[in-house]
Design a protein around this motif. Structure first.
Motif, PDB file in Angstrom:
ATOM      1  N   ASP A 352       0.857  -1.192   0.000  1.00 43.30           N
ATOM      2  CA  ASP A 352       0.000   0.000   0.000  1.00 43.30           C
ATOM      3  C   ASP A 352       0.892   1.241   0.000  1.00 43.30           C
ATOM      4  O   ASP A 352       1.689   1.431   0.914  1.00 43.30           O
ATOM      5  CB  ASP A 352      -0.883  -0.019   1.250  1.00 43.30           C
ATOM      6  CG  ASP A 352      -1.925   1.090   1.263  1.00 43.30           C
ATOM      7  OD1 ASP A 352      -1.612   2.208   0.808  1.00 43.30           O
ATOM      8  OD2 ASP A 352      -3.044   0.846   1.735  1.00 43.30           O
ATOM      9  N   SER A 354       0.172   4.371   0.501  1.00 41.63           N
ATOM     10  CA  SER A 354      -0.440   5.541   1.144  1.00 41.63           C
ATOM     11  C   SER A 354       0.557   6.387   1.914  1.00 41.63           C
ATOM     12  O   SER A 354       0.519   7.621   1.844  1.00 41.63           O
ATOM     13  CB  SER A 354      -1.558   5.085   2.095  1.00 41.63           C
ATOM     14  OG  SER A 354      -2.583   4.430   1.400  1.00 41.63           O
ATOM     15  N   VAL A 408       2.980   3.855  -8.448  1.00 38.84           N
ATOM     16  CA  VAL A 408       1.840   4.630  -7.968  1.00 38.84           C
ATOM     17  C   VAL A 408       1.228   5.361  -9.153  1.00 38.84           C
ATOM     18  O   VAL A 408       1.948   5.972  -9.963  1.00 38.84           O
ATOM     19  CB  VAL A 408       2.276   5.645  -6.891  1.00 38.84           C
ATOM     20  CG1 VAL A 408       1.068   6.399  -6.346  1.00 38.84           C
ATOM     21  CG2 VAL A 408       3.017   4.931  -5.771  1.00 38.84           C
ATOM     22  N   GLU A 412      -4.342   7.606  -7.652  1.00 37.63           N
ATOM     23  CA  GLU A 412      -4.118   7.466  -6.207  1.00 37.63           C
ATOM     24  C   GLU A 412      -3.725   8.799  -5.581  1.00 37.63           C
ATOM     25  O   GLU A 412      -4.088   9.097  -4.438  1.00 37.63           O
ATOM     26  CB  GLU A 412      -3.040   6.410  -5.956  1.00 37.63           C
ATOM     27  CG  GLU A 412      -3.502   5.001  -6.330  1.00 37.63           C
ATOM     28  CD  GLU A 412      -2.359   4.013  -6.413  1.00 37.63           C
ATOM     29  OE1 GLU A 412      -2.232   3.191  -5.492  1.00 37.63           O
ATOM     30  OE2 GLU A 412      -1.608   4.052  -7.398  1.00 37.63           O
ATOM     31  N   ARG A 415      -6.966  10.869  -5.316  1.00 35.43           N
ATOM     32  CA  ARG A 415      -7.789  10.447  -4.186  1.00 35.43           C
ATOM     33  C   ARG A 415      -7.199  10.901  -2.854  1.00 35.43           C
ATOM     34  O   ARG A 415      -7.935  11.298  -1.959  1.00 35.43           O
ATOM     35  CB  ARG A 415      -7.938   8.916  -4.208  1.00 35.43           C
ATOM     36  CG  ARG A 415      -8.816   8.411  -5.335  1.00 35.43           C
ATOM     37  CD  ARG A 415      -8.721   6.901  -5.465  1.00 35.43           C
ATOM     38  NE  ARG A 415      -9.588   6.397  -6.523  1.00 35.43           N
ATOM     39  CZ  ARG A 415      -9.478   5.189  -7.057  1.00 35.43           C
ATOM     40  NH1 ARG A 415      -8.523   4.350  -6.629  1.00 35.43           N
ATOM     41  NH2 ARG A 415     -10.300   4.795  -8.012  1.00 35.43           N
TER      42      ARG A 415
END
Length: 422
Positions: A352, A354, A408, A412, A415
């Motif tokens: 992930d 993030s 990535v 993304e 968002r």
């Protein structure tokens, strides 16, 4: 025809009654009536032993109680801080001994019931944003010491803020169903044959430390998946990584929890708050115990899918050279004591992305701790770089110097900006 309809309605009514009875039983299982929940108005309490108060203060740090129960800039432990959940906002209550708005009329039995069974003084079911699914493992003697410490604080009049939850999640009935499915009161049991240090670490991680509340995935209803494995989970737009399978040496892991920085890692985002308010104050023995336990957890199973390569590697290299290499080094080697290395950095190579995206967009600082009082920070680039540039440089650091993580995409980044309100 009418007879058949009548039979169906009777059957449905019977099933409903049986379902309600089952939910009620599941919520009450193992819960014995508490001897004394309410302290008489004006009744004096004997002063607590200083040793007990010292222990309680330490346990409050271990549980990071102040982190959730204090509004930034507000009175300590007076509550009011909002905790985001997928179902709405839950507000932490006042833990000071104010008789009207805090714990002033609570008894040790009532406090123990809240930790162990997730019930308030009046019997209401508590929302698991208060992590009683983990606190249920706290020993009674530790609960009493923690309560004694909270009772020693200066009382602050601070009425509880009403939760802002969507229907039906704002009802006790829905909460009772959730608890019937996902909560069972437990008791801490040391693992037979395990070393005392391992058991101490397991107790802190599984209980007051409530690490699973962030580092475990949740299903769509908020139930924890494989809680004991700490396989990672989402938290306020960040990814709390799996805690098992790390190759970090024990002393480096202890250093990270104690100071917020280590050779190949630094605590940022929500974890920076945990280190700032909690783990930096724990003893070396307890931190080593936690590290010992965490290093025995299994590593998550790696994704089987092939790693997607970045589409615009030249752009990522260019952005990195212009904005990142001065601090993190041309080869991602970082600067010891200042900037963490990106090469071989586990946080950078998580499946992930993030955390990498968040850091590029909003920057951040590790926590200021006794061992690192003036941490080096990273500036935000959200207003300087386009979505394509953020995606390219994020992909570049995830796929350079031996790092192997998926690229990535710009969607993304879009968002992530939307979640932060740009």
């Amino acid at each position: 025809m009418r007879t058949r309809i009548r039979h169906v309605l009777v059957l449905l009514a019977a099933l409903l009654v049986a379902g309600v009875a089952a939910v009620a039983w599941l919520n009450l299982r193992g819960e014995a009536p508490a001897p004394q929940l309410l302290r008489a108005s004006g009744a004096a309490t004997a002063p607590a032993d200083p040793t007990v108060l010292e222990k309680g203060a330490y346990l409050a740090r271990a549980g990071n109680c102040m982190g959730c129960h204090t509004v930034p800039g507000g009175a300590q432990y007076a509550g009011g801080r909002g905790i985001e959940t997928p179902f709405g906002m839950v507000y932490a209550p006042n833990l000071t001994p104010d008789a009207d708005t805090g714990l002033g009329r609570w008894t040790p039995d009532a406090f123990w019931r809240a930790l162990h069974h997730g019930r308030s003084l009046d019997g209401r079911l508590l929302y698991p944003a208060f992590p009683y699914p983990q606190y249920t493992r706290v020993l009674r003697e530790d609960s009493d010491a923690l309560f004694a410490y909270l009772q020693s604080l200066a009382p602050v009049k601070a009425p509880a803020k009403p939760h802002q939850l969507q229907f039906p999640f704002n009802t006790q009935a829905a909460l009772a169903v959730w608890r019937a499915l996902y909560f069972r009161a437990g008791a801490w049991q040391p693992a037979a044959g395990a070393a005392p240090e391992w058991n101490r670490g397991a107790y802190l991680v599984q209980g007051l430390g409530h690490c699973a509340a962030c580092h475990s995935a949740r299903n769509r209803w908020g139930g924890l998946a494989q809680e004991g494995l700490l396989l990672g989970g989402a938290l306020e737009g960040w990814h709390a990584p799996a805690l098992g399978g790390t190759q970090m040496p024990q002393q480096e892991l202890v250093q990270l929890l104690q100071t917020g920085v280590a050779a190949t890692a630094s605590a940022t985002g929500p974890m920076a708050e945990v280190v700032f308010g909690s783990t930096q104050y724990l003893s070396g023995d307890d931190l080593r115990a936690m590290a010992t336990y965490l290093q025995t957890l299994p590593a998550p199973v790696p994704a089987a899918a092939p790693v997607a390569r970045a589409r615009d590697a030249p752009l990522g290299s260019k952005v990195y050279a212009q904005h990142c290499a001065q601090c993190h080094g041309e080869q991602g080697e970082g600067r010891p004591g200042a900037f963490a290395a990106l090469a071989g950095n586990r946080a950078v190579t998580l499946q992930d992305p993030s955390n990498v995206v968040r850091m590029v967009l909003q920057g951040g600082y590790p926590p200021a701790t006794a061992g690192n009082p003036r941490p080096y920070g990273m500036p935000p680039f959200s207003h300087q770089l386009s979505d394509a540039e953020v995606a390219a440089v994020s992909s570049f650091v995830r796929q350079s110097w031996g790092n192997m993580a998926p690229a990535v995409g710009t969607i993304e980044i879009y968002r992530a900006r939307e979640k932060r309100g740009r």
